[in-house]
Design a protein around this motif. Structure first.
Motif, PDB file in Angstrom:
ATOM      1  N   VAL A 201     -41.765  18.700  72.059  1.00  0.00           N
ATOM      2  CA  VAL A 201     -42.264  17.311  71.905  1.00  0.00           C
ATOM      3  C   VAL A 201     -43.387  17.483  71.317  1.00  0.00           C
ATOM      4  O   VAL A 201     -44.283  18.374  71.263  1.00  0.00           O
ATOM      5  CB  VAL A 201     -42.801  16.653  73.352  1.00  0.00           C
ATOM      6  CG1 VAL A 201     -42.986  15.049  73.218  1.00  0.00           C
ATOM      7  CG2 VAL A 201     -41.320  16.816  74.268  1.00  0.00           C
TER       8      VAL A 201
ATOM      9  N   ILE B  27     -39.556  13.684  69.625  1.00  0.00           N
ATOM     10  CA  ILE B  27     -38.984  14.905  70.587  1.00  0.00           C
ATOM     11  C   ILE B  27     -37.790  15.569  69.426  1.00  0.00           C
ATOM     12  O   ILE B  27     -37.142  14.796  68.465  1.00  0.00           O
ATOM     13  CB  ILE B  27     -37.906  14.301  71.374  1.00  0.00           C
ATOM     14  CG1 ILE B  27     -37.053  13.171  71.122  1.00  0.00           C
ATOM     15  CG2 ILE B  27     -38.849  13.585  72.664  1.00  0.00           C
ATOM     16  CD1 ILE B  27     -35.893  12.764  72.260  1.00  0.00           C
TER      17      ILE B  27
ATOM     18  N   THR C 163     -32.458   7.236  75.967  1.00  0.00           N
ATOM     19  CA  THR C 163     -33.178   7.683  77.267  1.00  0.00           C
ATOM     20  C   THR C 163     -34.617   7.670  76.788  1.00  0.00           C
ATOM     21  O   THR C 163     -35.530   7.439  77.457  1.00  0.00           O
ATOM     22  CB  THR C 163     -32.638   9.190  77.447  1.00  0.00           C
ATOM     23  OG1 THR C 163     -31.528   9.081  77.625  1.00  0.00           O
ATOM     24  CG2 THR C 163     -33.671   9.579  78.701  1.00  0.00           C
ATOM     25  N   MET C 164     -35.137   8.172  75.248  1.00  0.00           N
ATOM     26  CA  MET C 164     -36.380   8.277  75.160  1.00  0.00           C
ATOM     27  C   MET C 164     -36.743   6.847  75.045  1.00  0.00           C
ATOM     28  O   MET C 164     -38.086   6.668  75.717  1.00  0.00           O
ATOM     29  CB  MET C 164     -36.419   9.027  73.664  1.00  0.00           C
ATOM     30  CG  MET C 164     -37.973   8.788  73.085  1.00  0.00           C
ATOM     31  SD  MET C 164     -37.874   9.639  71.477  1.00  0.00           S
ATOM     32  CE  MET C 164     -39.406   9.772  71.058  1.00  0.00           C
TER      33      MET C 164
ATOM     34  N   VAL D 122     -37.651   5.658  78.686  1.00  0.00           N
ATOM     35  CA  VAL D 122     -38.887   6.187  79.254  1.00  0.00           C
ATOM     36  C   VAL D 122     -39.987   5.469  78.880  1.00  0.00           C
ATOM     37  O   VAL D 122     -41.068   5.302  79.449  1.00  0.00           O
ATOM     38  CB  VAL D 122     -38.700   7.709  78.936  1.00  0.00           C
ATOM     39  CG1 VAL D 122     -40.167   8.128  79.323  1.00  0.00           C
ATOM     40  CG2 VAL D 122     -37.858   8.427  79.614  1.00  0.00           C
ATOM     41  N   LEU D 123     -40.065   5.228  77.458  1.00  0.00           N
ATOM     42  CA  LEU D 123     -41.386   4.731  76.858  1.00  0.00           C
ATOM     43  C   LEU D 123     -41.540   3.341  77.422  1.00  0.00           C
ATOM     44  O   LEU D 123     -42.345   2.590  77.851  1.00  0.00           O
ATOM     45  CB  LEU D 123     -41.413   4.740  75.247  1.00  0.00           C
ATOM     46  CG  LEU D 123     -41.432   6.161  74.718  1.00  0.00           C
ATOM     47  CD1 LEU D 123     -41.536   6.037  73.232  1.00  0.00           C
ATOM     48  CD2 LEU D 123     -42.796   6.771  75.337  1.00  0.00           C
TER      49      LEU D 123
ATOM     50  N   ALA E   5     -47.533   9.388  76.578  1.00  0.00           N
ATOM     51  CA  ALA E   5     -46.053   9.392  76.120  1.00  0.00           C
ATOM     52  C   ALA E   5     -45.258  10.764  75.905  1.00  0.00           C
ATOM     53  O   ALA E   5     -44.375  11.170  76.376  1.00  0.00           O
ATOM     54  CB  ALA E   5     -45.961   8.956  74.511  1.00  0.00           C
TER      55      ALA E   5
ATOM     56  N   LEU F 223     -42.203  12.108  78.135  1.00  0.00           N
ATOM     57  CA  LEU F 223     -40.974  12.750  77.408  1.00  0.00           C
ATOM     58  C   LEU F 223     -41.062  14.140  77.605  1.00  0.00           C
ATOM     59  O   LEU F 223     -39.725  14.605  77.933  1.00  0.00           O
ATOM     60  CB  LEU F 223     -41.252  12.528  75.954  1.00  0.00           C
ATOM     61  CG  LEU F 223     -41.252  11.055  75.501  1.00  0.00           C
ATOM     62  CD1 LEU F 223     -41.670  11.007  73.939  1.00  0.00           C
ATOM     63  CD2 LEU F 223     -39.865  10.440  75.946  1.00  0.00           C
ATOM     64  N   HIS F 224     -42.105  14.980  77.889  1.00  0.00           N
ATOM     65  CA  HIS F 224     -41.898  16.637  78.162  1.00  0.00           C
ATOM     66  C   HIS F 224     -41.360  16.365  79.676  1.00  0.00           C
ATOM     67  O   HIS F 224     -40.387  17.583  79.837  1.00  0.00           O
ATOM     68  CB  HIS F 224     -43.201  17.050  77.945  1.00  0.00           C
ATOM     69  CG  HIS F 224     -43.187  18.441  78.172  1.00  0.00           C
ATOM     70  ND1 HIS F 224     -43.205  19.280  79.405  1.00  0.00           N
ATOM     71  CD2 HIS F 224     -43.068  19.497  77.484  1.00  0.00           C
ATOM     72  CE1 HIS F 224     -43.091  20.727  79.226  1.00  0.00           C
ATOM     73  NE2 HIS F 224     -42.989  20.676  77.911  1.00  0.00           N
TER      74      HIS F 224
ATOM     75  N   GLU G 131     -39.411  14.135  81.447  1.00  0.00           N
ATOM     76  CA  GLU G 131     -38.092  13.742  81.041  1.00  0.00           C
ATOM     77  C   GLU G 131     -37.047  14.692  80.605  1.00  0.00           C
ATOM     78  O   GLU G 131     -35.985  15.249  81.049  1.00  0.00           O
ATOM     79  CB  GLU G 131     -38.018  12.413  80.429  1.00  0.00           C
ATOM     80  CG  GLU G 131     -36.374  11.701  80.188  1.00  0.00           C
ATOM     81  CD  GLU G 131     -35.761  11.400  81.424  1.00  0.00           C
ATOM     82  OE1 GLU G 131     -36.764  10.677  82.219  1.00  0.00           O
ATOM     83  OE2 GLU G 131     -34.603  11.500  81.542  1.00  0.00           O
ATOM     84  N   PHE G 132     -37.348  15.331  79.332  1.00  0.00           N
ATOM     85  CA  PHE G 132     -36.470  16.074  78.547  1.00  0.00           C
ATOM     86  C   PHE G 132     -36.354  17.577  78.883  1.00  0.00           C
ATOM     87  O   PHE G 132     -35.817  18.547  78.756  1.00  0.00           O
ATOM     88  CB  PHE G 132     -36.489  15.981  77.242  1.00  0.00           C
ATOM     89  CG  PHE G 132     -35.989  14.501  76.651  1.00  0.00           C
ATOM     90  CD1 PHE G 132     -34.404  14.270  76.747  1.00  0.00           C
ATOM     91  CD2 PHE G 132     -36.813  13.429  76.207  1.00  0.00           C
ATOM     92  CE1 PHE G 132     -34.295  12.907  76.448  1.00  0.00           C
ATOM     93  CE2 PHE G 132     -36.574  12.397  75.851  1.00  0.00           C
ATOM     94  CZ  PHE G 132     -35.126  12.188  75.948  1.00  0.00           C
TER      95      PHE G 132
END
Ligand code: ADP
Ligand code: ASP
Ligand code: MG
Length: 405
Positions: free
Chosen positions: A255, A345, A359-360, A363-364, A393, A397-398, A400-401
Motif C-alpha cells: 500500500v 494498493i 472491497t477497497m 473500506v474507504l 486510508a 487498507l493495510h 484489510e488486505f
C-alpha cells in the motif's frame, strides 16, 4: 574479478561517524576479492538545504544554475567517503558524474541518463582502486551538469551496475528492506523477501520513495537484481527481481500514499471532439507530467468538466497552461486543489481476483473517506482523496488486505 556496485543514501552517510562505518563495509567488500564501485547521495538533508538556500535568492531559479547547485551535495560526500577509505589504507578515487562518463538528455533537473562511457571507471578499477561516483547527476551534450530528479541516485547506481554487467546492485538505505507499506507510518508493515519489478515500479511510482522509479525500470530492462538493504546492519534485505508464479502469494503486496500531487480542473468546456487533445498537448509541450484524468459530462450534455493530477511542484505551471487553453476553448473556469493525496494498493495477485476494487472502495466509503478520482492498472488501484485522510486510508487498507489476513 567480480564487480560489486553499492549505493549509499543520504541517511547512511549523514554524519562522519556513518561515513566511517560505510567506508569499513566498502573496504571489507574489496578485501573479499571484489572490484567495488560505490555510488553516493548527498549527506543527510543536504539537497533540501541547498534548495532552501536558493529560495533565499530567487523564486524562479535558472534551471542550469539549479543543477549546478544541487549537484554539489554528492560531490562533498563522494570526496569524504573516498578519504575515509584512504584512512583505512585502501586505494580509492572519487569521480563526479561527468568524470565517470554519465551522459544525459539536455534537460535540467529531470534529465534521463542516455549512456555511460565506462573508460574512466574501468581504468581506475584496473589500477586496483575503489571507485566512488556521485549519484544524481550527469553531463549533457552541451557539457553542462544535469541532475536526474529527486531520489535519482538509485537510478545512477542501477545504470552503472547494468553498464558494468554486475549481477546485483546493492542499495543501502535506512530501512532493512521493502515493506508492505512505509514502516515509518504503518507499524505492523511486513518486510518482503522478494518484490517483482512490476510491483516495485508501481509502488515506487505511487509514492513509496524507498526506490527511484526509473531505477526499477532500468533494472527490469537489464534483468539486474536490486538488493535493497540496511547500511546499519548485515541482515538480508529485499530482492527486486523477476518473481516466479510460485513465489506470488498475496493478492495485495503493498500500500502506498503520495501526498506530492495536486488536482487541476477545467470547468464547463463545450463538449466537442479535440478538447482533451488540445489541453493535454499544451501540458505535454510544457513537459508537465499528467497522471490521472477524469472527464464528466453535464446533464444538459453540451458541456464537460475535466480534472487531472500533476506533481505538486508543477501546479502553478499546469494552472497557467490550463487557464490559457480554457480561454481559447470558451470554458467557464479553472480550479486547483493541492490538499489531496493518492492512496494505492498494488499486487500482481489482483489480476486473477475479482472484487478487490469493490472491497477497497467499500473500506474507504464505510470510514467516511470520499473518493475524488480513481485509476487502475492490472496490478494497481489508486484513489485520490483528501490529504488529511491519507494516513488513515493507508492504515485501513493495510489492515484489510495485509495485516488483517
Ligand atoms: P535514501 O536516502 O537511502 O535514498 P529514502 O529516504 O529515499 O532513503 O528512502 C528510504 C525511506 O523510504 C524509508 O526511510 C521509508 O520511510 C520510506 N519508505 C516508503 N515506503 C516504503 C516501503 N514500502 N518500504 C520501505 N521503506 C519505505
Ligand atoms: N540527493 C538527491 C536528493 O536528495 C539524490 C538522492 O538522494 O538520491 O534527491
Ligand atoms: Mg532515496
Amino acid at each position: 574479478m567480480p564487480i560489486v556496485v553499492q549505493k549509499y543514501g543520504g541517511t547512511s552517510i549523514g554524519s562522519i561517524d556513518r561515513i566511517k562505518k560505510v567506508a569499513a563495509r566498502i573496504t571489507a567488500t574489496k578485501a573479499a576479492g571484489n572490484d567495488v564501485v560505490v555510488i553516493v547521495s548527498a549527506m543527510g538533508e543536504t539537497t533540501d538545504e541547498l534548495i532552501d538556500l536558493l529560495k533565499q535568492v530567487t523564486d524562479n531559479p535558472d534551471p542550469r544554475e539549479y543543477d549546478m547547485l544541487l549537484s554539489t551535495g554528492e560531490q562533498v560526500s563522494a570526496a569524504l567517503v573516498t578519504m575515509a577509505i584512504h584512512s583505512l589504507g585502501l586505494k580509492a578515487v572519487s569521480l563526479t558524474g561527468w568524470q565517470a562518463g554519465v551522459h544525459t538528455e539536455d534537460i535540467q533537473s529531470k534529465a534521463r541518463i542516455t549512456h555511460i562511457h565506462l573508460d574512466r571507471i574501468n581504468r581506475e578499477l584496473k589500477e586496483g582502486k575503489i571507485v566512488v561516483v556521485t549519484g544524481f547527476q550527469g553531463i549533457d551534450s552541451r557539457g553542462d551538469i544535469t541532475t536526474i530528479g529527486r531520489g535519482g541516485s538509485d537510478t545512477s547506481a542501477v545504470v552503472i551496475a547494468a553498464a558494468l554487467e554486475a549481477d546485483v546492485c546493492e542499495i543501502y538505505t535506512d530501512v532493512d528492506g521493502v515493506y508492505t507499506a512505509d514502516p515509518r507510518i504503518i507499524k505492523d508493515a511486513k518486510k518482503l523477501k522478494y518484490v517483482s519489478y512490476d510491483e516495485m515500479l508501481e509502488l515506487a511510482s505511487l509514492g513509496a520513495q524507498v526506490l527511484h522509479p526509473r531505477s526499477v525500470e532500468c533494472a527490469k530492462n537489464y534483468g539486474l537484481v536490486i538488493h535493497l538493504r540496511s547500511s546499519m546492519s548485515d541482515v538480508e534485505g529485499t530482492y527486486i527481481k523477476e518473481v516466479s508464479e510460485m513465489e506470488k502469494k498475496d493478492v495485495v503486496s503493498g500500500v502506498a500514499i503520495d501526498t506530492n500531487i495536486a488536482k487541476v480542473g477545467i470547468l464547463k468546456v463545450p463538449d466537442k471532439p479535440g478538447i482533451a487533445a488540445k489541453l493535454f498537448r499544451a501540458l505535454g509541450d510544457e513537459k508537465i507530467n499528467v497522471d490521472m484524468i477524469i472527464q464528466s459530462i453535464h446533464s444538459a450534455g453540451a458541456m464537460a468538466d475535466m480534472a487531472f493530477t500533476v506533481n505538486k511542484t508543477d501546479t502553478k505551471k499546469a494552472v497557467d497552461v490550463t487557464r490559457k487553453v480554457a480561454r481559447e476553448l470558451g470554458a467557464e473556469g479553472v480550479a486547483s486543489d493541492d490538499n489531496v493525496a493518492k492512496v494505492s494498493i498494488v499486487g500482481v495477485g489482483m489480476i486473477s481476483k475479482p472484487g478487490v476494487a469493490g472491497t477497497m472502495f467499500d473500506v474507504l466509503g464505510r470510514n467516511g473517506i470520499n473518493i475524488e478520482m480513481i485509476s487502475t492498472s492490472e496490478i494497481r488501484i489508486s484513489c485520490v482523496i483528501k490529504a488529511d485522510q491519507a494516513k488513515k486510508a493507508m492504515e485501513l487498507l493495510h489492515k484489510e488486505f495485509i495485516s488483517g489476513k
